[in-house]
Design a protein around this motif. Sequence first.
Motif: not given
Length: 309
Positions: A1-24
């Motif tokens: 479970m811990g590794r899954y949470v860490v993996r999901r948190l790392l996946q959030m980084i490109p999603v966050f950057i890509g979404t904010t760039f599209l809005i910008y």
Amino acid sequence: MGRYVVRRLLQMIPVFIGTTFLIYYMVYQLGGDPISAMFGDRGADPVFVRQMREEFHLNDPLIVQYWYYITDLLHGDFGTSFNGRPVADELKRAFPVSIRLAMIAFAIEVVVGIGLGLLSGLRRGKFVDTLVLAGTLVVISIPVFVLGTVAQFWLGSEWGIFEATATVGDATWSQLLLPGIVLGSLSLAFVARLTRTSVAENMRADYVRTATAKGLPRRRVVTRHLLRNSLIPVVTFLGADLGALMAGAIVTEGIFNVDGVGRLIYLAVTKHESSTVVGAVAALVMIYLVMNLIVDLLYAVLDPRIRYA
């Protein structure tokens, strides 16, 4: 479970950057000069306009502008709007109002929506089931601006059951109750229909028949076995809908004079305030990402067969 949470948190980084760039990028494509738009027909001093464009990097290419913005954003600086006010202050003022509004709408759709869906699913084909399906279909068919205007006139102005409008800047819980009901009505209808379908489908499952054959009380069969497994698709919808309640309240906030995030984004888009728009959207994106993570973790709670490596 811990590794899954860490993996999901790392996946959030490109999603966050890509979404904010599209809005910008989309705000950038609106065109126009936001500095000159501040002065309307009066015109502006060319020297002042030139200084402001240099200060906000408006003369640089889009990717350079975004780089300056995302660098400051990752350091906790949401930037400054063109009128000189920090975007963080605008978000601190608007977000608490929208959070209270979303909490009211979310509580209504969870309690009433799941309750109606469970009742309808347990009595599939009966009068109650037909009534719930017809009622939710009516709610889905009515546009939000019509429902909000009618509710404001009758429930607020004519009958005085609720307060018709909210105080600009700091709406109270009582003032947000009616707009919360209107905002949550559409989601309530979807939750009720989704719960009804899931409950009716799981009623025929082997584990329900086994629990009933073992002599368990019907109440325990429904709450511990049937409802628990039936809530998995409902929780998926609720997790995504919580962020939508905050971002999609532009019409509702406009009708009831609620000064929240939806209204802030609308005004920022009309004024080409890219820093304000991206700052508000960035906060909403984080809410979406965190809620999706929580929903995935709740799957394992609702269904013990689900495990994450």
